[in-house]
Design an enzyme around this catalytic site. Sequence first.
Site, PDB file in Angstrom:
ATOM      1  N   CYS A 176     101.696  12.082 -24.424  1.00  0.00           N
ATOM      2  CA  CYS A 176     102.175  13.212 -25.244  1.00  0.00           C
ATOM      3  C   CYS A 176     102.819  12.752 -26.530  1.00  0.00           C
ATOM      4  O   CYS A 176     103.225  13.589 -27.327  1.00  0.00           O
ATOM      5  CB  CYS A 176     103.096  14.189 -24.535  1.00  0.00           C
ATOM      6  SG  CYS A 176     103.813  13.836 -22.992  1.00  0.00           S
ATOM      7  N   HIS A 231      87.386  18.938 -25.895  1.00  0.00           N
ATOM      8  CA  HIS A 231      86.961  19.620 -24.668  1.00  0.00           C
ATOM      9  C   HIS A 231      87.179  21.126 -24.839  1.00  0.00           C
ATOM     10  O   HIS A 231      87.585  21.591 -25.912  1.00  0.00           O
ATOM     11  CB  HIS A 231      87.620  19.025 -23.422  1.00  0.00           C
ATOM     12  CG  HIS A 231      89.115  19.164 -23.325  1.00  0.00           C
ATOM     13  ND1 HIS A 231      89.778  20.362 -23.434  1.00  0.00           N
ATOM     14  CD2 HIS A 231      90.084  18.224 -23.122  1.00  0.00           C
ATOM     15  CE1 HIS A 231      91.079  20.176 -23.288  1.00  0.00           C
ATOM     16  NE2 HIS A 231      91.294  18.877 -23.110  1.00  0.00           N
ATOM     17  N   CYS A 233     106.310  11.393 -16.452  1.00  0.00           N
ATOM     18  CA  CYS A 233     106.220  12.352 -17.549  1.00  0.00           C
ATOM     19  C   CYS A 233     105.966  13.748 -16.963  1.00  0.00           C
ATOM     20  O   CYS A 233     105.093  13.916 -16.123  1.00  0.00           O
ATOM     21  CB  CYS A 233     105.071  11.963 -18.482  1.00  0.00           C
ATOM     22  SG  CYS A 233     104.496  13.334 -19.499  1.00  0.00           S
ATOM     23  N   HIS A 290      90.463  22.512 -26.438  1.00  0.00           N
ATOM     24  CA  HIS A 290      90.551  22.420 -27.901  1.00  0.00           C
ATOM     25  C   HIS A 290      89.660  23.477 -28.553  1.00  0.00           C
ATOM     26  O   HIS A 290      90.012  24.083 -29.562  1.00  0.00           O
ATOM     27  CB  HIS A 290      90.112  21.036 -28.392  1.00  0.00           C
ATOM     28  CG  HIS A 290      90.822  19.897 -27.725  1.00  0.00           C
ATOM     29  ND1 HIS A 290      90.192  19.032 -26.860  1.00  0.00           N
ATOM     30  CD2 HIS A 290      92.109  19.491 -27.766  1.00  0.00           C
ATOM     31  CE1 HIS A 290      91.071  18.139 -26.420  1.00  0.00           C
ATOM     32  NE2 HIS A 290      92.238  18.393 -26.953  1.00  0.00           N
ATOM     33  N   CYS A 342     106.387   8.738 -23.635  1.00  0.00           N
ATOM     34  CA  CYS A 342     105.068   8.951 -23.016  1.00  0.00           C
ATOM     35  C   CYS A 342     104.016   8.929 -24.131  1.00  0.00           C
ATOM     36  O   CYS A 342     104.030   9.783 -25.022  1.00  0.00           O
ATOM     37  CB  CYS A 342     105.008  10.288 -22.285  1.00  0.00           C
ATOM     38  SG  CYS A 342     103.322  10.693 -21.769  1.00  0.00           S
ATOM     39  N   LYS A 391      93.413  20.952 -13.237  1.00  0.00           N
ATOM     40  CA  LYS A 391      93.823  20.482 -14.565  1.00  0.00           C
ATOM     41  C   LYS A 391      92.686  19.700 -15.239  1.00  0.00           C
ATOM     42  O   LYS A 391      91.992  18.933 -14.575  1.00  0.00           O
ATOM     43  CB  LYS A 391      95.049  19.569 -14.366  1.00  0.00           C
ATOM     44  CG  LYS A 391      95.554  18.859 -15.584  1.00  0.00           C
ATOM     45  CD  LYS A 391      96.797  18.047 -15.149  1.00  0.00           C
ATOM     46  CE  LYS A 391      97.147  16.862 -15.978  1.00  0.00           C
ATOM     47  NZ  LYS A 391      96.939  16.727 -17.346  1.00  0.00           N
ATOM     48  N   LYS A 424      90.172  13.560 -17.761  1.00  0.00           N
ATOM     49  CA  LYS A 424      89.036  12.664 -17.775  1.00  0.00           C
ATOM     50  C   LYS A 424      88.907  11.938 -16.443  1.00  0.00           C
ATOM     51  O   LYS A 424      87.807  11.773 -15.919  1.00  0.00           O
ATOM     52  CB  LYS A 424      89.206  11.648 -18.899  1.00  0.00           C
ATOM     53  CG  LYS A 424      87.863  11.145 -19.339  1.00  0.00           C
ATOM     54  CD  LYS A 424      87.927  10.345 -20.588  1.00  0.00           C
ATOM     55  CE  LYS A 424      86.482  10.078 -21.012  1.00  0.00           C
ATOM     56  NZ  LYS A 424      86.432   9.183 -22.147  1.00  0.00           N
ATOM     57  N   HIS A 426     102.156  14.734 -17.985  1.00  0.00           N
ATOM     58  CA  HIS A 426     101.030  13.912 -17.538  1.00  0.00           C
ATOM     59  C   HIS A 426     101.220  13.283 -16.166  1.00  0.00           C
ATOM     60  O   HIS A 426     100.274  12.726 -15.610  1.00  0.00           O
ATOM     61  CB  HIS A 426     100.733  12.829 -18.570  1.00  0.00           C
ATOM     62  CG  HIS A 426     100.274  13.401 -19.869  1.00  0.00           C
ATOM     63  ND1 HIS A 426     101.134  13.728 -20.890  1.00  0.00           N
ATOM     64  CD2 HIS A 426      99.034  13.760 -20.291  1.00  0.00           C
ATOM     65  CE1 HIS A 426     100.452  14.248 -21.888  1.00  0.00           C
ATOM     66  NE2 HIS A 426      99.182  14.287 -21.557  1.00  0.00           N
TER      67      HIS A 426
HETATM   68  O1  ME8 Z   1      99.168  17.805 -29.179  1.00  0.00           O
HETATM   69  N1  ME8 Z   1      94.107  24.387 -22.429  1.00  0.00           N
HETATM   70  O2  ME8 Z   1      97.121  17.116 -29.945  1.00  0.00           O
HETATM   71  P1  ME8 Z   1      96.178  17.371 -28.682  1.00  0.00           P
HETATM   72  C1  ME8 Z   1      94.289  25.011 -23.593  1.00  0.00           C
HETATM   73  N2  ME8 Z   1      98.179  15.976 -32.002  1.00  0.00           N
HETATM   74  N3  ME8 Z   1      94.405  24.391 -24.769  1.00  0.00           N
HETATM   75  C2  ME8 Z   1      94.336  23.054 -24.777  1.00  0.00           C
HETATM   76  C3  ME8 Z   1      94.140  22.327 -23.585  1.00  0.00           C
HETATM   77  C4  ME8 Z   1      94.025  23.053 -22.363  1.00  0.00           C
HETATM   78  N4  ME8 Z   1      93.835  22.465 -21.192  1.00  0.00           N
HETATM   79  N5  ME8 Z   1      94.108  21.028 -23.903  1.00  0.00           N
HETATM   80  C5  ME8 Z   1      94.274  20.951 -25.252  1.00  0.00           C
HETATM   81  C6  ME8 Z   1      98.453  17.298 -30.030  1.00  0.00           C
HETATM   82  N6  ME8 Z   1      94.389  22.165 -25.789  1.00  0.00           N
HETATM   83  C7  ME8 Z   1      99.031  16.896 -31.370  1.00  0.00           C
HETATM   84  C8  ME8 Z   1      99.204  18.148 -32.202  1.00  0.00           C
HETATM   85  S1  ME8 Z   1      99.871  19.415 -34.444  1.00  0.00           S
HETATM   86  C9  ME8 Z   1     100.838  19.063 -35.771  1.00  0.00           C
HETATM   87  C10 ME8 Z   1      99.803  17.932 -33.543  1.00  0.00           C
HETATM   88  C11 ME8 Z   1      94.551  22.470 -27.211  1.00  0.00           C
HETATM   89  O3  ME8 Z   1      94.901  16.715 -29.001  1.00  0.00           O
HETATM   90  C12 ME8 Z   1      95.791  23.317 -27.471  1.00  0.00           C
HETATM   91  O4  ME8 Z   1      95.682  23.919 -28.730  1.00  0.00           O
HETATM   92  O5  ME8 Z   1      96.871  16.995 -27.442  1.00  0.00           O
HETATM   93  C13 ME8 Z   1      96.874  22.272 -27.505  1.00  0.00           C
HETATM   94  O6  ME8 Z   1      98.074  22.746 -28.065  1.00  0.00           O
HETATM   95  C14 ME8 Z   1      96.197  21.219 -28.330  1.00  0.00           C
HETATM   96  O7  ME8 Z   1      94.812  21.264 -27.896  1.00  0.00           O
HETATM   97  C15 ME8 Z   1      96.760  19.831 -28.124  1.00  0.00           C
HETATM   98  O8  ME8 Z   1      95.926  18.923 -28.728  1.00  0.00           O
END
Ligand code: ME8
Length: 478
Positions: free
Chosen positions: A130, A19, A145, A22, A127, A292, A295, A148
């Site tokens: 996370c 999204h 959590c 990311h 959780c 926030k 989905k 979440h």
């Molecule tokens: O945490 N606003 O993966 P993840 C800004 N797999 N950035 C956001 C966001 C939002 N609302 N939502 C997601 C994980 N991001 C682990 C990481 S690394 C060794 C393992 C971005 O899929 C942001 O960069 O939950 C956040 O830190 C990351 O997606 C979390 O991705």
Amino acid sequence: MDNKFYITTPIYYINDKPHIGHAYTTIAADVLARWRFGQGEDVTFSTGVDENAQKTVDAAAKHNEEIHAYTDRMAGIWESTWEKLGISNTDFIRTTEPRHAEVVSDFWKRMEAAGDIYRGKYEGWYCTACETFYKEEDLVSDGLCPIHKTKPEWVSEENYYFALSKYQQPLLDFYAAHEDFVAPAYRFNEIKSFVERGLEDVSFSREKKPWGIPVPDDPDQVIYVWADALVNYITVMGGIEGWEQHPADIHMMAKEIARFHAIIWPAMLMSAGLPLPGQIVVHGFFTIDGVKISKSLGNVIDPLDMAERYGIDALRYFLLREIPFGEDGDFSETKLKDRYNSDLANGLGNFAARILALAEKEELKKGKLDSAFELEIQKMQQTVFLKTKEYRFHEALAAVWAAIAFGDRYLNNEAVWAIKDDEDRRKKLFNLISLLDNVAAVLLPFIPESSRKITAAIQWEDDTLHAKKIAPLFPRIA
Ligand code: ME8
């Protein structure tokens, strides 16, 4: 010092497709990767997916898909999203790849050899959203959590612990010696006070899970997803030796996973006797129209939709210009459209179109720039350099748009198109075309496609200009 620059995004979970949040991290990292590349550095820029998580298992089940089929399909969606958005990553890592499992095992054995891995009984909350262990006191509003706001799962199992507490003082010493380890500074302060309050050992494996990387010599346990995921940054460098030669310069992410990167990860590296990354760069969290991203709320924005409607460069420009990097921000399509029309269609696009249309009709020779232009260009270049270095992308871009406004005013005040005297008109047009050329050059890491179009339309042959009109870069959107 080698000439390498290594930057990473988090590896994202694949329980869903990318999204806008990311895309934000990946685009910001892409800007830095392109910027450093432009300075002649040899860039490694990695992104990828974090597959060995419980939530992957749950998502595959929810979709009624066999797990490998599911992970392949989702990894494909993530990889192709970045490709479609023109991201310049040099690697895309999946944690289910054999190259990664091997490095994770090596890494685990190093921590074990250091005496930092021990067996214990874990009781507490987990959780899955996370993929984090929580203690009772971490939970909010009657046991939810903190991130979440969902009920975590109660876990009571034998597993392996990592002796994080042992690294409290070494971490504090390291922070004291590396003032810029976490940016921005206020996030670093949060990390430091967290560590100062004391660290507890953390559970680093899960019992009898069918999915994940097994603990070396104990097939009944799989390595906790974070203990596996963080190591991806080493896998990308080809393994431990590669990381020893060049650890990451920048790990970029949002604030919710800063603790994993600024506390647990450096402690793991200390335990394994490996060098620490240069800097943890943390941005804020996005909401959509003030809500926030979720989905269940149905407000998830697909970056590909936005790119299709407004163009990749407009999406990049908006994300970096609208939200002061580091702070929480809000995405709204209305604001995107407003900025598109005002800054891109009427701003840069219109400026470039007018100058190029005028220059196309002229025999322009390279000459001496008016000192006002020379100064304006210099000021813009310096500001963009300094602000990009400090991750203040919105200010870097504001400086470019200030230079465009300067050019616009000059064009209108001097009514350059109507000047009868050939020499005077050409001299003034030369000022403007030089400004435009420099604007395109500094914008290259930010809006690469449009910058290239402008640069391609300004071709000097010896000291004669062959300028070409271009199709509108950003047609107005109603
Ligand atoms: O945490 N606003 O993966 P993840 C800004 N797999 N950035 C956001 C966001 C939002 N609302 N939502 C997601 C994980 N991001 C682990 C990481 S690394 C060794 C393992 C971005 O899929 C942001 O960069 O939950 C956040 O830190 C990351 O997606 C979390 O991705």
